[in-house]
Write a protein that holds these residues in place. Structure first.
Motif, PDB file in Angstrom:
ATOM      1  N   THR A  10       0.850  -1.201   0.000  1.00  0.00           N
ATOM      2  CA  THR A  10       0.000   0.000   0.000  1.00  0.00           C
ATOM      3  C   THR A  10       0.886   1.251   0.000  1.00  0.00           C
ATOM      4  O   THR A  10       1.969   1.259   0.591  1.00  0.00           O
ATOM      5  N   GLY A  11       0.420   2.292  -0.685  1.00  0.00           N
ATOM      6  CA  GLY A  11       1.154   3.564  -0.711  1.00  0.00           C
ATOM      7  C   GLY A  11       2.514   3.442  -1.379  1.00  0.00           C
ATOM      8  O   GLY A  11       3.484   4.054  -0.930  1.00  0.00           O
ATOM      9  N   ALA A  12       2.565   2.671  -2.490  1.00  0.00           N
ATOM     10  CA  ALA A  12       3.875   2.418  -3.116  1.00  0.00           C
ATOM     11  C   ALA A  12       4.148   3.342  -4.297  1.00  0.00           C
ATOM     12  O   ALA A  12       5.046   3.080  -5.085  1.00  0.00           O
ATOM     13  N   ASN A  13       3.406   4.431  -4.404  1.00  0.00           N
ATOM     14  CA  ASN A  13       3.666   5.363  -5.512  1.00  0.00           C
ATOM     15  C   ASN A  13       4.859   6.272  -5.237  1.00  0.00           C
ATOM     16  O   ASN A  13       5.378   6.908  -6.149  1.00  0.00           O
ATOM     17  N   PRO A  59      -5.835  -0.057  -7.682  1.00  0.00           N
ATOM     18  CA  PRO A  59      -6.325   1.070  -6.881  1.00  0.00           C
ATOM     19  C   PRO A  59      -6.777   0.643  -5.485  1.00  0.00           C
ATOM     20  O   PRO A  59      -7.436  -0.391  -5.337  1.00  0.00           O
ATOM     21  N   ILE A  60      -6.397   1.437  -4.488  1.00  0.00           N
ATOM     22  CA  ILE A  60      -6.862   1.178  -3.115  1.00  0.00           C
ATOM     23  C   ILE A  60      -6.755   2.461  -2.303  1.00  0.00           C
ATOM     24  O   ILE A  60      -5.733   3.133  -2.326  1.00  0.00           O
ATOM     25  N   ASP A  61      -7.853   2.793  -1.628  1.00  0.00           N
ATOM     26  CA  ASP A  61      -7.816   3.869  -0.643  1.00  0.00           C
ATOM     27  C   ASP A  61      -8.082   3.201   0.698  1.00  0.00           C
ATOM     28  O   ASP A  61      -9.208   2.722   0.945  1.00  0.00           O
ATOM     29  N   ILE A  62      -7.077   3.155   1.558  1.00  0.00           N
ATOM     30  CA  ILE A  62      -7.252   2.381   2.790  1.00  0.00           C
ATOM     31  C   ILE A  62      -8.135   3.090   3.812  1.00  0.00           C
ATOM     32  O   ILE A  62      -8.422   2.536   4.871  1.00  0.00           O
ATOM     33  N   ASN A  63      -8.575   4.305   3.489  1.00  0.00           N
ATOM     34  CA  ASN A  63      -9.579   4.957   4.351  1.00  0.00           C
ATOM     35  C   ASN A  63     -10.990   4.477   4.032  1.00  0.00           C
ATOM     36  O   ASN A  63     -11.933   4.859   4.723  1.00  0.00           O
ATOM     37  N   ASN A 146       4.011  -4.902   8.783  1.00  0.00           N
ATOM     38  CA  ASN A 146       3.417  -3.611   9.140  1.00  0.00           C
ATOM     39  C   ASN A 146       4.522  -2.579   9.292  1.00  0.00           C
ATOM     40  O   ASN A 146       5.419  -2.746  10.138  1.00  0.00           O
ATOM     41  N   ILE A 147       4.475  -1.529   8.462  1.00  0.00           N
ATOM     42  CA  ILE A 147       5.509  -0.492   8.574  1.00  0.00           C
ATOM     43  C   ILE A 147       5.121   0.429   9.719  1.00  0.00           C
ATOM     44  O   ILE A 147       4.184   1.230   9.623  1.00  0.00           O
ATOM     45  N   SER A 148       5.859   0.263  10.800  1.00  0.00           N
ATOM     46  CA  SER A 148       5.612   1.019  12.024  1.00  0.00           C
ATOM     47  C   SER A 148       6.692   2.084  12.174  1.00  0.00           C
ATOM     48  O   SER A 148       7.199   2.600  11.163  1.00  0.00           O
ATOM     49  N   SER A 149       7.041   2.401  13.395  1.00  0.00           N
ATOM     50  CA  SER A 149       8.064   3.418  13.664  1.00  0.00           C
ATOM     51  C   SER A 149       8.527   3.234  15.097  1.00  0.00           C
ATOM     52  O   SER A 149       7.731   2.834  15.967  1.00  0.00           O
ATOM     53  N   THR A 150       9.782   3.569  15.346  1.00  0.00           N
ATOM     54  CA  THR A 150      10.260   3.571  16.737  1.00  0.00           C
ATOM     55  C   THR A 150       9.428   4.549  17.557  1.00  0.00           C
ATOM     56  O   THR A 150       9.320   4.419  18.772  1.00  0.00           O
ATOM     57  N   CYS A 201      10.585  -0.809  11.633  1.00  0.00           N
ATOM     58  CA  CYS A 201      10.878   0.628  11.556  1.00  0.00           C
ATOM     59  C   CYS A 201      11.964   0.847  10.507  1.00  0.00           C
ATOM     60  O   CYS A 201      13.054   0.280  10.638  1.00  0.00           O
ATOM     61  N   PRO A 202      11.687   1.674   9.500  1.00  0.00           N
ATOM     62  CA  PRO A 202      12.698   1.910   8.455  1.00  0.00           C
ATOM     63  C   PRO A 202      13.768   2.913   8.855  1.00  0.00           C
ATOM     64  O   PRO A 202      14.701   3.166   8.093  1.00  0.00           O
ATOM     65  N   GLY A 203      13.629   3.502  10.068  1.00  0.00           N
ATOM     66  CA  GLY A 203      14.522   4.597  10.457  1.00  0.00           C
ATOM     67  C   GLY A 203      13.951   5.911   9.957  1.00  0.00           C
ATOM     68  O   GLY A 203      12.875   5.942   9.355  1.00  0.00           O
ATOM     69  N   TRP A 204      14.670   6.986  10.229  1.00  0.00           N
ATOM     70  CA  TRP A 204      14.210   8.318   9.799  1.00  0.00           C
ATOM     71  C   TRP A 204      14.723   8.539   8.374  1.00  0.00           C
ATOM     72  O   TRP A 204      15.929   8.658   8.145  1.00  0.00           O
ATOM     73  N   VAL A 205      13.780   8.595   7.440  1.00  0.00           N
ATOM     74  CA  VAL A 205      14.115   8.501   6.013  1.00  0.00           C
ATOM     75  C   VAL A 205      13.657   9.760   5.272  1.00  0.00           C
ATOM     76  O   VAL A 205      12.550  10.264   5.504  1.00  0.00           O
TER      77      VAL A 205
HETATM   78  N1  NAP Z   1       9.942   8.623   6.445  1.00  0.00           N
HETATM   79  C1  NAP Z   1      10.258   8.314   7.681  1.00  0.00           C
HETATM   80  O1  NAP Z   1      11.189   8.888   8.291  1.00  0.00           O
HETATM   81  C2  NAP Z   1       9.533   7.186   8.390  1.00  0.00           C
HETATM   82  C3  NAP Z   1      10.013   6.783   9.650  1.00  0.00           C
HETATM   83  C4  NAP Z   1       9.387   5.732  10.304  1.00  0.00           C
HETATM   84  C5  NAP Z   1       8.299   5.116   9.717  1.00  0.00           C
HETATM   85  N2  NAP Z   1       7.841   5.539   8.500  1.00  0.00           N
HETATM   86  C6  NAP Z   1       6.699   4.833   7.918  1.00  0.00           C
HETATM   87  O2  NAP Z   1       7.055   4.363   6.620  1.00  0.00           O
HETATM   88  C7  NAP Z   1       5.881   4.290   5.794  1.00  0.00           C
HETATM   89  C8  NAP Z   1       6.123   5.034   4.495  1.00  0.00           C
HETATM   90  O3  NAP Z   1       6.394   6.385   4.800  1.00  0.00           O
HETATM   91  P1  NAP Z   1       7.054   7.413   3.770  1.00  0.00           P
HETATM   92  O4  NAP Z   1       8.011   8.208   4.548  1.00  0.00           O
HETATM   93  O5  NAP Z   1       7.457   6.708   2.533  1.00  0.00           O
HETATM   94  O6  NAP Z   1       5.783   8.352   3.516  1.00  0.00           O
HETATM   95  P2  NAP Z   1       5.272   9.154   2.218  1.00  0.00           P
HETATM   96  O7  NAP Z   1       6.390   9.404   1.271  1.00  0.00           O
HETATM   97  O8  NAP Z   1       4.493  10.294   2.769  1.00  0.00           O
HETATM   98  O9  NAP Z   1       4.292   8.096   1.529  1.00  0.00           O
HETATM   99  C9  NAP Z   1       3.107   7.703   2.167  1.00  0.00           C
HETATM  100  C10 NAP Z   1       2.299   6.885   1.195  1.00  0.00           C
HETATM  101  O10 NAP Z   1       1.073   6.497   1.833  1.00  0.00           O
HETATM  102  C11 NAP Z   1       0.016   6.754   0.930  1.00  0.00           C
HETATM  103  N3  NAP Z   1      -1.277   6.907   1.595  1.00  0.00           N
HETATM  104  C12 NAP Z   1      -1.613   7.753   2.600  1.00  0.00           C
HETATM  105  N4  NAP Z   1      -2.919   7.607   2.895  1.00  0.00           N
HETATM  106  C13 NAP Z   1      -3.416   6.655   2.069  1.00  0.00           C
HETATM  107  C14 NAP Z   1      -4.688   6.069   1.886  1.00  0.00           C
HETATM  108  N5  NAP Z   1      -5.757   6.446   2.606  1.00  0.00           N
HETATM  109  N6  NAP Z   1      -4.840   5.096   0.950  1.00  0.00           N
HETATM  110  C15 NAP Z   1      -3.780   4.708   0.206  1.00  0.00           C
HETATM  111  N7  NAP Z   1      -2.539   5.235   0.314  1.00  0.00           N
HETATM  112  C16 NAP Z   1      -2.370   6.208   1.241  1.00  0.00           C
HETATM  113  C17 NAP Z   1       0.440   8.020   0.197  1.00  0.00           C
HETATM  114  O11 NAP Z   1      -0.345   8.201  -0.974  1.00  0.00           O
HETATM  115  P3  NAP Z   1      -0.545   9.648  -1.680  1.00  0.00           P
HETATM  116  O12 NAP Z   1       0.658   9.870  -2.543  1.00  0.00           O
HETATM  117  O13 NAP Z   1      -1.818   9.465  -2.435  1.00  0.00           O
HETATM  118  O14 NAP Z   1      -0.658  10.644  -0.555  1.00  0.00           O
HETATM  119  C18 NAP Z   1       1.895   7.657  -0.079  1.00  0.00           C
HETATM  120  O15 NAP Z   1       1.990   6.797  -1.189  1.00  0.00           O
HETATM  121  C19 NAP Z   1       4.745   4.875   6.639  1.00  0.00           C
HETATM  122  O16 NAP Z   1       4.041   3.821   7.260  1.00  0.00           O
HETATM  123  C20 NAP Z   1       5.479   5.699   7.686  1.00  0.00           C
HETATM  124  O17 NAP Z   1       4.708   5.880   8.849  1.00  0.00           O
HETATM  125  C21 NAP Z   1       8.434   6.559   7.822  1.00  0.00           C
END
Ligand code: NAP
Length: 248
Positions: A10-13, A59-63, A146-150, A201-205
């Motif tokens: 999910t959210g892989a764009n 297509p998927i909207d997880i809301n 499940n992609i979580s976070s610290t 947890c992927p770390g701060w990315v």
């Molecule tokens: N980046 C960090 O530092 C970090 C740290 C710890 C954990 N994480 C976790 O890693 C994961 C990925 O994060 P990221 O940093 O890659 O975030 P991101 O670049 O903001 O991407 C989030 C993705 O989630 C999608 N999304 C949000 N709401 C959605 C919905 N209702 N239905 C379908 N897709 C939805 C977004 O779609 P749209 O493009 O349509 O908005 C986007 O593709 C998340 O679970 C985040 O909590 C991130």
């Protein structure tokens, strides 16, 4: 005879999910990119297909539970099974340092849980039959990641010495704690089905969510997820990052 593993992300764009899609495609997975925006999803899949990978947009909207159900039905019709479900999509609405837990509106908490907790849980619920379907003809065991976070670790957040002690963003943090609780419960429940369930947890990315201030690249963030997804005997019921187990 074994069949090719299938992953639904999910959210892989964009962000970490998109990099996980690329790396799992390189590991010869069939990759299903689940996004709520059709144009962005198709473009992401097309980019990876142009590099020669087996990648498709669903297509998927997880809301929206009916959208999740439709996505699972599409996958059932076309690919029959899912080996690795990656619950990556998430939101973060309360990262401004000016947002204090004591003044946060209930709506922000609800909206955050709608995606990060209820959306992830509903995705698991509707994709579980596809994961059960995957067990027989594959080398890899079915898994939910499940992609979580610290920031969901209560142990870390309550430790004044911890790096993240001061990141007091109650909606995002508590949504990831709730996701972790779901990991623990489902891992126990699905032992007999031989489906592994873990939090990562992927770390701060550096992503739209992580901002440019983050120290890690998407390649670094994706690596622990890809490592787990490609394990022949993955653990279950764990909370992991690059350094090993995170305390809940
Ligand atoms: N980046 C960090 O530092 C970090 C740290 C710890 C954990 N994480 C976790 O890693 C994961 C990925 O994060 P990221 O940093 O890659 O975030 P991101 O670049 O903001 O991407 C989030 C993705 O989630 C999608 N999304 C949000 N709401 C959605 C919905 N209702 N239905 C379908 N897709 C939805 C977004 O779609 P749209 O493009 O349509 O908005 C986007 O593709 C998340 O679970 C985040 O909590 C991130």
């Amino acid at each position: 005879m074994t069949t090719k593993p299938v992953t639904f992300i999910t959210g892989a764009n964009k962000g970490i999910g998109n990099e996980v899609a690329r790396q799992l495609a390189q590991h010869d997975f069939t990759v299903l990119i689940g996004t709520r925006n059709v144009q962005r999803g198709e473009a992401a899949a097309e980019t990876l297909r142009a590099e020669g990978f087996d990648v498709h947009f669903v297509p998927i909207d997880i809301n929206d539970e009916s959208s999740i159900k439709d996505a699972a039905e599409t996958v059932a019709r076309q690919w029959k099974q899912v080996t690795v479900l990656i619950n990556n999509a998430a939101v973060n609405y309360d990262f401004s340092p000016a947002t204090r837990p004591s003044t946060l509106s209930v709506d922000v908490l609800k909206d955050t849980f709608l995606t990060n907790v209820f959306g992830a849980f509903a995705t698991i619920h509707h994709f579980l039959p596809l994961l059960k379907q995957a067990g027989t003809a594959q080398i890899l065991k079915p898994q939910i990641i499940n992609i979580s976070s610290t920031l969901g670790s209560l142990t870390s957040l309550s430790d004044p010495e911890h790096y993240y002690y001061g990141v007091n963003t109650v909606a995002y943090n508590s949504s990831k704690s709730a996701l972790n609780a779901i990991t623990v419960a489902l891992a126990k429940d699905l032992v007999e089905d031989k489906i592994s369930v873990n939090s990562i947890c992927p770390g701060w990315v550096k992503t739209d969510m992580g901002t440019d201030n983050a120290p890690r690249t998407v390649e670094q963030g994706a690596s622990i997820i890809v490592k787990l997804a490609t394990m022949e005997n993955p653990p279950t019921g764990k909370f992991l990052d690059d350094d090993g187990e995170i305390l809940w």
